[in-house]
Design a protein around this motif. Structure first.
Motif, PDB file in Angstrom:
ATOM      1  N   TRP A   9       0.838  -1.201   0.000  1.00 33.75           N
ATOM      2  CA  TRP A   9       0.000   0.000   0.000  1.00 33.75           C
ATOM      3  C   TRP A   9       0.878   1.258   0.000  1.00 33.75           C
ATOM      4  CZ3 TRP A   9      -4.322   1.488  -1.693  1.00 33.75           C
ATOM      5  CH2 TRP A   9      -4.888   2.693  -1.278  1.00 33.75           C
ATOM      6  N   LYS A  10       1.951   1.237   0.774  1.00 29.83           N
ATOM      7  CA  LYS A  10       2.862   2.382   0.810  1.00 29.83           C
ATOM      8  C   LYS A  10       3.485   2.610  -0.564  1.00 29.83           C
ATOM      9  CE  LYS A  10       6.740   4.447   3.319  1.00 29.83           C
ATOM     10  NZ  LYS A  10       6.716   5.546   2.408  1.00 29.83           N
ATOM     11  N   ARG A  11       3.801   1.544  -1.266  1.00 25.57           N
ATOM     12  CA  ARG A  11       4.368   1.661  -2.607  1.00 25.57           C
ATOM     13  C   ARG A  11       3.387   2.378  -3.544  1.00 25.57           C
ATOM     14  NH1 ARG A  11       3.387  -1.800  -6.437  1.00 25.57           N
ATOM     15  NH2 ARG A  11       3.018  -3.535  -5.042  1.00 25.57           N
ATOM     16  N   VAL A  12       2.103   2.027  -3.470  1.00 22.57           N
ATOM     17  CA  VAL A  12       1.080   2.689  -4.296  1.00 22.57           C
ATOM     18  C   VAL A  12       0.968   4.163  -3.899  1.00 22.57           C
ATOM     19  CG1 VAL A  12      -1.399   2.810  -4.794  1.00 22.57           C
ATOM     20  CG2 VAL A  12      -0.225   0.598  -4.822  1.00 22.57           C
ATOM     21  N   GLU A  13       0.886   4.427  -2.590  1.00 19.51           N
ATOM     22  CA  GLU A  13       0.793   5.817  -2.124  1.00 19.51           C
ATOM     23  C   GLU A  13       2.012   6.630  -2.561  1.00 19.51           C
ATOM     24  OE1 GLU A  13      -1.864   5.981   1.889  1.00 19.51           O
ATOM     25  OE2 GLU A  13       0.197   5.305   2.136  1.00 19.51           O
ATOM     26  N   ASP A  14       3.201   6.049  -2.434  1.00 20.13           N
ATOM     27  CA  ASP A  14       4.429   6.749  -2.820  1.00 20.13           C
ATOM     28  C   ASP A  14       4.449   7.050  -4.317  1.00 20.13           C
ATOM     29  OD1 ASP A  14       5.250   6.641  -0.183  1.00 20.13           O
ATOM     30  OD2 ASP A  14       6.755   5.059  -0.513  1.00 20.13           O
ATOM     31  N   PHE A  20       1.765  13.136  -8.390  1.00 22.43           N
ATOM     32  CA  PHE A  20       0.826  14.246  -8.228  1.00 22.43           C
ATOM     33  C   PHE A  20       1.227  15.273  -7.169  1.00 22.43           C
ATOM     34  CE2 PHE A  20      -1.548  10.697 -10.039  1.00 22.43           C
ATOM     35  CZ  PHE A  20      -1.992  11.301 -11.202  1.00 22.43           C
ATOM     36  N   GLY A  21       2.342  15.043  -6.487  1.00 16.41           N
ATOM     37  CA  GLY A  21       2.863  16.041  -5.574  1.00 16.41           C
ATOM     38  C   GLY A  21       2.283  16.050  -4.178  1.00 16.41           C
ATOM     39  N   LYS A  22       1.278  15.204  -3.933  1.00 11.98           N
ATOM     40  CA  LYS A  22       0.777  15.068  -2.564  1.00 11.98           C
ATOM     41  C   LYS A  22       0.127  13.705  -2.395  1.00 11.98           C
ATOM     42  CE  LYS A  22      -3.777  17.229  -2.977  1.00 11.98           C
ATOM     43  NZ  LYS A  22      -4.651  18.262  -2.494  1.00 11.98           N
ATOM     44  N   LYS A  23       0.055  13.266  -1.143  1.00 14.23           N
ATOM     45  CA  LYS A  23      -0.481  11.946  -0.840  1.00 14.23           C
ATOM     46  C   LYS A  23      -1.994  11.965  -1.032  1.00 14.23           C
ATOM     47  CE  LYS A  23      -0.780   8.716   3.004  1.00 14.23           C
ATOM     48  NZ  LYS A  23      -0.332   8.478   4.374  1.00 14.23           N
ATOM     49  N   PRO A  24      -2.517  11.111  -1.921  1.00 13.47           N
ATOM     50  CA  PRO A  24      -3.955  11.118  -2.166  1.00 13.47           C
ATOM     51  C   PRO A  24      -4.728  10.306  -1.128  1.00 13.47           C
ATOM     52  CG  PRO A  24      -2.905   9.521  -3.585  1.00 13.47           C
ATOM     53  CD  PRO A  24      -1.805  10.192  -2.796  1.00 13.47           C
ATOM     54  N   ASN A  25      -5.962  10.741  -0.863  1.00 16.22           N
ATOM     55  CA  ASN A  25      -6.837   9.935  -0.006  1.00 16.22           C
ATOM     56  C   ASN A  25      -7.582   8.925  -0.888  1.00 16.22           C
ATOM     57  OD1 ASN A  25      -8.987  11.317  -1.251  1.00 16.22           O
ATOM     58  ND2 ASN A  25      -9.301  12.669   0.480  1.00 16.22           N
ATOM     59  N   GLU A  27     -10.703   8.727  -1.863  1.00 16.99           N
ATOM     60  CA  GLU A  27     -11.556   9.334  -2.886  1.00 16.99           C
ATOM     61  C   GLU A  27     -10.730   9.800  -4.082  1.00 16.99           C
ATOM     62  OE1 GLU A  27     -13.990  12.449  -1.254  1.00 16.99           O
ATOM     63  OE2 GLU A  27     -15.479  11.025  -0.532  1.00 16.99           O
ATOM     64  N   ALA A  28      -9.584  10.397  -3.822  1.00 13.68           N
ATOM     65  CA  ALA A  28      -8.720  10.869  -4.908  1.00 13.68           C
ATOM     66  C   ALA A  28      -8.193   9.701  -5.734  1.00 13.68           C
ATOM     67  CB  ALA A  28      -7.563  11.688  -4.347  1.00 13.68           C
ATOM     68  N   ILE A  29      -7.838   8.613  -5.072  1.00 16.96           N
ATOM     69  CA  ILE A  29      -7.344   7.434  -5.787  1.00 16.96           C
ATOM     70  C   ILE A  29      -8.451   6.863  -6.674  1.00 16.96           C
ATOM     71  CG2 ILE A  29      -6.504   5.059  -5.543  1.00 16.96           C
ATOM     72  CD1 ILE A  29      -5.067   6.038  -2.954  1.00 16.96           C
ATOM     73  N   LEU A  30      -9.664   6.762  -6.132  1.00 16.02           N
ATOM     74  CA  LEU A  30     -10.779   6.255  -6.925  1.00 16.02           C
ATOM     75  C   LEU A  30     -11.068   7.180  -8.110  1.00 16.02           C
ATOM     76  CD1 LEU A  30     -13.189   4.974  -4.132  1.00 16.02           C
ATOM     77  CD2 LEU A  30     -11.766   3.602  -5.668  1.00 16.02           C
ATOM     78  N   PHE A  31     -11.001   8.484  -7.878  1.00 24.83           N
ATOM     79  CA  PHE A  31     -11.204   9.448  -8.955  1.00 24.83           C
ATOM     80  C   PHE A  31     -10.166   9.240 -10.064  1.00 24.83           C
ATOM     81  CE2 PHE A  31     -10.079  13.588 -10.834  1.00 24.83           C
ATOM     82  CZ  PHE A  31     -11.281  13.904 -11.442  1.00 24.83           C
ATOM     83  N   LEU A  32      -8.894   9.094  -9.681  1.00 24.64           N
ATOM     84  CA  LEU A  32      -7.822   8.886 -10.660  1.00 24.64           C
ATOM     85  C   LEU A  32      -8.018   7.609 -11.468  1.00 24.64           C
ATOM     86  CD1 LEU A  32      -4.786   9.941  -8.460  1.00 24.64           C
ATOM     87  CD2 LEU A  32      -5.689  11.184 -10.441  1.00 24.64           C
ATOM     88  N   ILE A  33      -8.424   6.541 -10.798  1.00 28.07           N
ATOM     89  CA  ILE A  33      -8.678   5.280 -11.499  1.00 28.07           C
ATOM     90  C   ILE A  33      -9.865   5.457 -12.451  1.00 28.07           C
ATOM     91  CG2 ILE A  33      -9.447   2.884 -11.225  1.00 28.07           C
ATOM     92  CD1 ILE A  33      -7.777   2.835  -8.598  1.00 28.07           C
ATOM     93  N   GLY A  34     -10.895   6.158 -12.004  1.00 28.60           N
ATOM     94  CA  GLY A  34     -12.055   6.412 -12.858  1.00 28.60           C
ATOM     95  C   GLY A  34     -11.677   7.177 -14.112  1.00 28.60           C
ATOM     96  N   VAL A  35     -10.855   8.207 -13.957  1.00 24.40           N
ATOM     97  CA  VAL A  35     -10.390   8.987 -15.112  1.00 24.40           C
ATOM     98  C   VAL A  35      -9.580   8.090 -16.048  1.00 24.40           C
ATOM     99  CG1 VAL A  35      -8.884  10.882 -15.857  1.00 24.40           C
ATOM    100  CG2 VAL A  35     -10.454  11.212 -13.929  1.00 24.40           C
ATOM    101  N   GLN A  36      -8.712   7.263 -15.478  1.00 26.09           N
ATOM    102  CA  GLN A  36      -7.910   6.323 -16.269  1.00 26.09           C
ATOM    103  C   GLN A  36      -8.820   5.402 -17.078  1.00 26.09           C
ATOM    104  OE1 GLN A  36      -4.478   5.821 -16.477  1.00 26.09           O
ATOM    105  NE2 GLN A  36      -4.680   3.988 -17.718  1.00 26.09           N
ATOM    106  N   GLU A  37      -9.860   4.888 -16.446  1.00 27.84           N
ATOM    107  CA  GLU A  37     -10.753   3.950 -17.124  1.00 27.84           C
ATOM    108  C   GLU A  37     -11.645   4.645 -18.150  1.00 27.84           C
ATOM    109  OE1 GLU A  37     -10.664   0.558 -16.927  1.00 27.84           O
ATOM    110  OE2 GLU A  37      -8.833   1.021 -15.814  1.00 27.84           O
ATOM    111  N   LEU A  38     -12.036   5.877 -17.884  1.00 28.63           N
ATOM    112  CA  LEU A  38     -12.834   6.644 -18.848  1.00 28.63           C
ATOM    113  C   LEU A  38     -11.994   6.944 -20.081  1.00 28.63           C
ATOM    114  CD1 LEU A  38     -15.424   8.147 -19.621  1.00 28.63           C
ATOM    115  CD2 LEU A  38     -14.545  10.132 -18.347  1.00 28.63           C
TER     116      LEU A  38
END
Length: 113
Positions: A9-14, A20-25, A27-38
């Motif tokens: 998990w730390k590897r994914v967060e890192d 992106f310059g800051k540690k995502p929560n 919701e942000a991770i889900l948003f990023l995956i959603g954008v990737q899939e869209l």
């Protein structure tokens, strides 16, 4: 096993923090995956579209375990899913861990690990 999960998990967060310059929560991770899939980058998404993107991400993640499958895409390119089997009832802690495990697998798959 616990340490192994924490390291993964730390590897994914890192990786996301580096990109992106800051540690995502979550919701942000889900948003990023959603954008990737869209696969359609926009400068701005409406609040409803952001919620839809997080839903796309959740369905994408849970499709790895056979809970959902892609039915197709609509005229705007948004993926649509159908539930194959219900997701088991879990506590909030278990839900977060369950999603984190799927997120780790998602990024491992993207990176070809």
């Amino acid at each position: 096993m616990q340490e192994d999960f924490a390291q993964q998990w730390k590897r994914v967060e890192d990786m996301l923090t580096e990109r992106f310059g800051k540690k995502p929560n979550m919701e942000a991770i889900l948003f990023l995956i959603g954008v990737q899939e869209l696969n359609h980058i926009k400068k701005k998404f409406t609040k409803e579209q952001k919620q839809d993107l997080m839903h796309v991400a959740t369905c994408t993640l849970l499709s790895q375990s056979g809970y959902f499958e892609v039915e197709g895409r609509d005229k705007d390119g948004w993926p649509h899913f159908r539930e194959v089997q219900p997701v088991p009832k879990m506590s909030m802690f278990e839900q977060e861990r369950f999603l984190q495990e799927h997120i780790i697998a998602y990024f491992d798959d993207l990176e070809g690990r």
